[in-house]
Write a protein that holds these residues in place. Structure first.
Motif, PDB file in Angstrom:
ATOM      1  N   VAL A 547       0.825  -1.217   0.000  1.00 26.98           N
ATOM      2  CA  VAL A 547       0.000   0.000   0.000  1.00 26.98           C
ATOM      3  C   VAL A 547       0.850   1.255   0.000  1.00 26.98           C
ATOM      4  O   VAL A 547       0.518   2.248  -0.660  1.00 26.98           O
ATOM      5  N   GLY A 548       1.958   1.244   0.738  1.00 26.94           N
ATOM      6  CA  GLY A 548       2.790   2.440   0.793  1.00 26.94           C
ATOM      7  C   GLY A 548       3.334   2.830  -0.566  1.00 26.94           C
ATOM      8  O   GLY A 548       3.283   4.008  -0.953  1.00 26.94           O
ATOM      9  N   ILE A 549       3.839   1.867  -1.318  1.00 29.94           N
ATOM     10  CA  ILE A 549       4.364   2.156  -2.654  1.00 29.94           C
ATOM     11  C   ILE A 549       3.229   2.577  -3.576  1.00 29.94           C
ATOM     12  O   ILE A 549       3.370   3.515  -4.374  1.00 29.94           O
ATOM     13  N   ARG A 550       2.104   1.894  -3.480  1.00 30.35           N
ATOM     14  CA  ARG A 550       0.948   2.253  -4.316  1.00 30.35           C
ATOM     15  C   ARG A 550       0.539   3.699  -4.096  1.00 30.35           C
ATOM     16  O   ARG A 550       0.304   4.449  -5.053  1.00 30.35           O
ATOM     17  N   ASP A 551       0.481   4.115  -2.845  1.00 35.84           N
ATOM     18  CA  ASP A 551       0.042   5.482  -2.551  1.00 35.84           C
ATOM     19  C   ASP A 551       1.067   6.511  -3.016  1.00 35.84           C
ATOM     20  O   ASP A 551       0.701   7.605  -3.473  1.00 35.84           O
ATOM     21  N   ARG A 552       2.357   6.185  -2.908  1.00 32.27           N
ATOM     22  CA  ARG A 552       3.387   7.112  -3.397  1.00 32.27           C
ATOM     23  C   ARG A 552       3.313   7.236  -4.917  1.00 32.27           C
ATOM     24  O   ARG A 552       3.459   8.339  -5.469  1.00 32.27           O
ATOM     25  N   ALA A 553       3.092   6.120  -5.599  1.00 34.32           N
ATOM     26  CA  ALA A 553       2.968   6.176  -7.055  1.00 34.32           C
ATOM     27  C   ALA A 553       1.732   6.979  -7.459  1.00 34.32           C
ATOM     28  O   ALA A 553       1.771   7.777  -8.408  1.00 34.32           O
ATOM     29  N   ARG A 554       0.628   6.786  -6.745  1.00 32.26           N
ATOM     30  CA  ARG A 554      -0.602   7.523  -7.047  1.00 32.26           C
ATOM     31  C   ARG A 554      -0.398   9.022  -6.847  1.00 32.26           C
ATOM     32  O   ARG A 554      -0.829   9.837  -7.666  1.00 32.26           O
ATOM     33  N   ALA A 555       0.282   9.392  -5.752  1.00 35.16           N
ATOM     34  CA  ALA A 555       0.535  10.814  -5.493  1.00 35.16           C
ATOM     35  C   ALA A 555       1.425  11.419  -6.580  1.00 35.16           C
ATOM     36  O   ALA A 555       1.205  12.559  -7.020  1.00 35.16           O
ATOM     37  N   ALA A 556       2.422  10.668  -7.035  1.00 33.19           N
ATOM     38  CA  ALA A 556       3.302  11.171  -8.092  1.00 33.19           C
ATOM     39  C   ALA A 556       2.539  11.347  -9.401  1.00 33.19           C
ATOM     40  O   ALA A 556       2.776  12.314 -10.156  1.00 33.19           O
TER      41      ALA A 556
END
Length: 636
Positions: A547-556
């Motif tokens: 989830v952490g990587i997913r959310d960082r990718a979504r924010a980018a």
């Protein structure tokens, strides 16, 4: 005759009556609805059965069991049917009873019921005086106990070892004792025994000497012993025997620790695993070590773990199942299969408690579980696991890796000074230069960055990259290059590109998603290059519940004006263990039966069934009746 629903001591009591009296007694019991009026006869309700059984005094029950065993033996029943009653019969010093119990044990062992075989042999041991036959029984019992009860195994094998006179038989038992002591005895016991046993070997048992030398070497590392006690030059394996394969695994471990010759380490590890031959004599040490080396070298294991699991269950070896779960969990984690890793590692912790021993496995399992939680972005779960590990013993390599994982949790929480203190306090009696097995530098670099000491962080990360280039495993090197690229800021773009390229050649899916996210988030990258990287990172991270990587990718993506089109909740698919529990339960097995077959605790089985019931999960059969699949009424 009463069937399985009635205790056979009652059958023995009825059999002593004249036939007309027996028939009249059974008729009266049937009219009173105590027993069923059908063949085979059985009690109407198990509670009634238990009440009738317990109503007999213990001494009388024992005599009835003895009588039942005699009736069954006379009727041609199987050895296991007879042995089930001999277990509860008085000890008579009866040679015939001993033979029945031993035959029953061998039958149980052949079908993979090692725990039942151990029970029969322990009872047989009570019947025997201290003679030569007792020595053979001690050896047979100890070998089987090594599958399910480490402490008892070493005790009985040591008794057999002292009684044996044949050099080859003593050597076989010595190898089994030392191998089991690695996990069942205090640190140093296996190393000391292996050396003494090797010194006592005659010259013609060279392969046994190689096996004992291998145990001495590996246990020295695993127990973090003073190298002056055990580390010395080791010759290359000689021949094709089991001892040669064990020594090859030990040498592969040694070469990996040094981190300079990956090709040789892989070559030795492959020889150790050749033909799966070690499974016949080793329940979970050297074939596991060889598999670990291949994983640390990014050498594809194919279907190795599936074969290992099948073999472990076929042998009824709790220890082999434990070893498989622990290191298949590590394998799943390295591949980014976080849900399966969680399941395997949790099972390994339960199985380690059941097997007993000196606590070698739990620190490894806890360290890897923390890594899974951090990869998932679940800091709370990582902290809970770290806290749970606080009271657990932390021995050898596993203890070192656990302390590294705890330091990583502290860094994620922002406690950078404490993280560095934990790393500084980790004992390393034998230097471990290779970062794949001593990953302190990446954690230290993160902590140093958190303290604002970026130059120091870069220097530490650069040293890790240098060492990993020397080792050459692309998955580990790619993860380290990703960190170095992030630490170096604008100057690290090439490192990030190299990291993505390397990781794309491996199965390290979460590490690849993290590297793609880090590269795609760089502002100097044009949209046509960054957006595909970020979308790929988001999709992979979502599929892996990272989830952490997913959310960082979504924010980018949102910063680039390309928000993720669908807001989706992560859906955790059932693990292989959960599916197997549900399948066996659907087939009519009870909780304890499922737990016994899968080497799980009844509590874990119950938890899975309750979770499945709450989620509305069920099995659907295909038209052919095969290939049951899990289904749910909900749409993810």
């Amino acid at each position: 005759m009463l069937g399985d629903g009635a205790p056979l001591p009652v059958v023995a009591a009825l059999a002593e009556l004249p036939e007309p009296d027996t028939a009249a007694a059974l008729a009266a019991l049937a009219r009173a609805e105590v027993v069923k009026d059908e063949q085979p006869l059985a009690f109407v309700h198990p509670l009634v059965r238990e009440a009738v059984y317990r109503d007999q005094p213990a001494a009388e029950r024992a005599l009835r069991h003895e009588r039942a065993a005699g009736l069954l033996r006379a009727a041609g029943a199987t050895d296991e049917q007879v042995a089930a009653h001999l277990l509860l019969a008085p000890v008579r010093g009866d040679g015939e009873a001993t033979e029945v119990l031993c035959r029953a044990a061998r039958t149980a062992a052949e079908r993979g019921a090692a725990d039942s075989a151990v029970t029969y042999l322990r009872r047989a041991l009570e019947e025997l005086p201290a003679d030569a036959q007792r020595c053979d029984l001690l050896r047979e019992l100890g070998m089987l106990e090594s599958l399910v009860d480490g402490a008892a195994s070493t005790e009985h094998l040591l008794q057999a070892y002292e009684r044996l006179t044949d050099p080859r038989e003593r050597a076989d038992v010595a190898v089994a004792i030392a191998r089991t002591q690695v996990f069942a005895s205090p640190p140093g016991a296996a190393t000391a025994f292996a050396r003494r046993a090797a010194d006592a070997l005659p010259g013609d048992l060279a392969d046994h000497r190689q096996a004992l030398l291998a145990i001495e070497l590996v246990s020295g590392y695993m127990h973090a012993l003073d190298p002056a006690l055990w580390r010395h030059p080791v010759p290359d394996p000689d021949g094709e025997g089991y001892g040669a394969q064990m020594l090859a695994a030990a040498l592969a471990y040694d070469v990996t620790i040094e981190g300079a010759d990956r090709e040789r380490a892989v070559r030795l590890a492959r020889f150790a695993l050749e033909g799966d031959r070690l499974w016949a004599v080793d329940h979970g040490l050297f074939w596991v070590v060889a598999a670990i080396i291949r994983m640390l070298a990014d050498d594809d294991l194919g279907d190795f773990w599936a074969r290992a699991r099948a073999e472990a269950h076929a042998r009824g070896s709790l220890f082999a199942v434990l070893s498989t779960n622990l290191w298949q969990g590590f394998w799943h984690w390295r591949r980014g299969e976080l849900t399966e890793a969680d399941s395997c590692l949790a099972n390994a912790l339960d199985e380690s408690r059941m097997w007993g021993g000196a606590g070698i496995a739990p620190p490894f399992a806890l360290a890897f579980l923390i890594g899974c939680h951090l990869d998932r972005g679940d800091l709370a779960a990582a902290r809970a696991t770290a806290d749970a590990a606080g009271a657990a013993p932390a021995l050898g390599d596993g203890g070192r890796l656990l302390q590294h994982a705890i330091a990583r949790v502290l860094t994620a929480e922002g406690h950078h000074d404490r993280a560095l203190a934990v790393l500084d306090a980790v004992p390393t009696p034998v230097p471990v230069p290779n970062p794949v097995w001593n990953p302190w530098r990446s954690t230290a670099a993160l902590a140093l960055r958190g303290l604002g000491r970026t130059d120091d962080a870069v220097a530490v990360a650069e040293e890790e990259v240098r060492l990993l280039r020397r080792w050459g495993a692309p998955g580990h090197l790619g993860a380290s290059l990703r960190l170095l690229g992030e630490l170096r800021g604008a100057a690290g773009l090439d490192h990030l590109r190299e990291a993505v390229g390397l990781l794309a050649t491996t199965t390290a899916a979460v590490d690849l998603a993290r590297a793609r996210c880090a590269l795609g988030a760089r502002p100097e990258l044009p949209d046509h290059e960054a957006v595909p990287l970020l979308r790929a990172a988001l999709e992979e991270a979502h599929a892996r519940a990272a989830v952490g990587i997913r959310d960082r990718a979504r924010a980018a993506l949102q910063r680039r004006g390309c928000p993720d089109a669908v807001e989706r909740e992560s859906v955790l698919a059932p693990t292989a263990t959960e599916l197997r529990i549900l399948e066996l339960s659907a087939g009519g097995l009870g909780i304890r039966e499922v737990a016994q077959q899968l080497f799980l605790t009844p509590g874990m089985v119950r938890t899975v069934l309750e979770k499945a019931s709450a989620a509305g999960l069920k099995f659907l059969s295909s038209p052919s009746g095969e290939g049951r699949a899990l289904a749910t009424g909900r749409t993810p």
